[in-house]
Enzyme design. Structure first.
Site, mmCIF file in Angstrom:
data_model
loop_
_atom_site.group_PDB
_atom_site.id
_atom_site.type_symbol
_atom_site.label_atom_id
_atom_site.label_comp_id
_atom_site.label_asym_id
_atom_site.label_seq_id
_atom_site.Cartn_x
_atom_site.Cartn_y
_atom_site.Cartn_z
ATOM 1 N N LEU A 298 25.636 -18.283 -19.174
ATOM 2 C CA LEU A 298 25.479 -20.168 -19.938
ATOM 3 C C LEU A 298 24.700 -19.143 -21.117
ATOM 4 O O LEU A 298 24.019 -18.451 -21.669
ATOM 5 C CB LEU A 298 23.338 -20.443 -19.900
ATOM 6 N N HIS A 299 25.090 -19.641 -22.178
ATOM 7 C CA HIS A 299 24.944 -19.279 -24.256
ATOM 8 C C HIS A 299 25.280 -19.931 -25.046
ATOM 9 O O HIS A 299 25.396 -19.910 -26.048
ATOM 10 C CB HIS A 299 25.882 -18.241 -23.890
#
Ligand code: UD1
Length: 365
Positions: free
Chosen positions: A210-211
């Site tokens: 996740l980014h």
């Protein structure tokens, strides 16, 4: 002799440049190249490790333009790259993907009347709040030669007025690299030491990445996603290599994923491949991983409202979840129970995209 500048700046660029360089090196009489690292990603775990593991030669030039806001970062790269391009005057500048380095170097090159080659062109999420979408639109508005990974890429470029004869559907350089590295991993290449620490302790597991700012910069969205991931981890342990900015946001928002989600530092390409290639499911907001999981047939749940890579959904193993907790939990349960969506590898995702690209560049001379 035709001289190319190959631009690489951020983690998702390095695996695309590696197979291109291997292919270009087959034509030493016709093509010379310089590899330019903009420095957008600068942590060793986000950059150096990829050069080592993927067999990429040291950059010929390093522009050291890491950090800062989007405007600041793009501007720094433009100033530094313009100096270099003026000195070196390549015939083509080759940019890949949709990061800020792609945008910055293509604008500079075009204004110096240097031809721009865009690899992974034509992808559109339709979401102009996504920084990468702006990078894609601008780069594709000014490139001279387009290489697309799926039919949707060609359709978008034609709709935006580009002419058919400069658009080539070649498959995906990232898949070239993936197949090359999987073969190396399976041979047990001693140059690629794999710790397998997590794997040796978990027979079945899922992988998270996740980014995206839309997920991790919004405290409520990030909390919702964390809740979903924590619940899934009750049935299936999860492992999460955390991007540096995601780590900052987790600390800032006090995000707690519970004991069954193991947090790791960003992983090298091989360590990470070794993890996800045997995962029960991958939960991600990455662009590249949607494609890589399709290429290896691993179930993927994309934690975004849209994708610029629709072939991974129409043909591959990818399913779009948005950030809807109920939907994510239902889809994850099905996969954990063994009911997975069948997928196939899209046309030309066969490890030969770099060959087609270099052949087309040579033919265009
Ligand atoms: C960039 C790309 C994104 C890609 C992602 C993969 C753009 C617009 N975005 O996002 O498409 O999916 O890379 O990682 O180009 N940082 C570090 N160390 C690093 C790099 C970044 O600590 O080596 C931190 C810094 O706080 C930095 C922030 O992350 O300011 C953002 O980095 P940046 O390169 O701007 O964007 P990414 O989020 O990595």
């Amino acid at each position: 002799m035709t001289h190319l500048h190959l631009i690489a700046g951020a983690r998702p660029n390095f695996m695309k440049i590696a197979p291109l360089i291997r292919e270009i090196q087959k034509y030493p009489e016709q093509i010379s190249y310089s590899l330019i690292h903009t420095g957008q990603h600068y942590d060793s775990a986000m950059s150096d490790v990829f050069f080592k593991e993927l067999g990429i030669p040291d950059p010929d030039e390093h522009l050291d333009c890491g950090g800062g806001s989007h405007g600041e970062q793009t501007a720094k790269i433009m100033v530094a790259y313009e100096n270099l391009a003026l000195k070196d005057r390549p015939d083509f500048v080759v940019v890949v993907g949709d990061v800020n380095s792609t945008l910055a170097c293509s604008i500079v090159a075009k204004k110096l009347n240097i031809k721009v080659v865009h690899i992974e062109a034509g992808l559109r999420s339709g979401d102009r709040e996504m920084p990468e979408e702006i990078n894609r639109l601008v780069t594709d508005a000014i490139s001279d030669l387009y290489f697309v990974t799926e039919e949707a890429g060609r359709d978008h470029l034609l709709r935006e007025g580009q002419s058919e004869d400069i658009i080539h559907y070649v498959g995906h350089v990232m898949v070239d690299n993936l197949f090359f590295q999987v073969a190396k991993l399976e041979k047990g290449d001693e140059l690629v030491p794999i710790s397998s620490d997590y794997k040796s302790k978990h027979e079945k597991y899922g992988v998270i990445t996740l980014h995206r700012p839309s997920n991790v910069d919004e405290p409520e969205t990030f909390q919702d996603l964390a809740e979903a991931l924590k619940k899934i981890s009750k049935d299936l342990p999860l492992v999460f290599p955390v991007h540096p900015r995601t780590r900052q946001k987790m600390e800032e928002f006090g995000i707690d994923l519970g004991e069954r989600v193991t947090l790791l530092d960003p992983q090298g390409y091989m360590e990470f491949l070794n993890l996800w290639k045997d995962a029960v499911v991958v939960l991600t907001d990455s662009g590249g991983l949607q494609e890589e999981t399709t290429a290896l047939g691993i179930p993927c749940l994309t934690l975004r409202e849209n994708t610029e890579r629709p072939v991974t959904v129409s043909e591959g193993t990818n399913q779009l979840m948005g950030v809807d907790v109920v939907k994510i939990l239902a889809a994850a349960s099905k996969i954990i129970e063994g009911t997975t969506k069948e997928g196939k590898c899209p046309k030309f995702w066969d490890g030969k995209a770099s060959e087609r690209i270099v052949a087309a560049i040579l033919a265009s001379l």
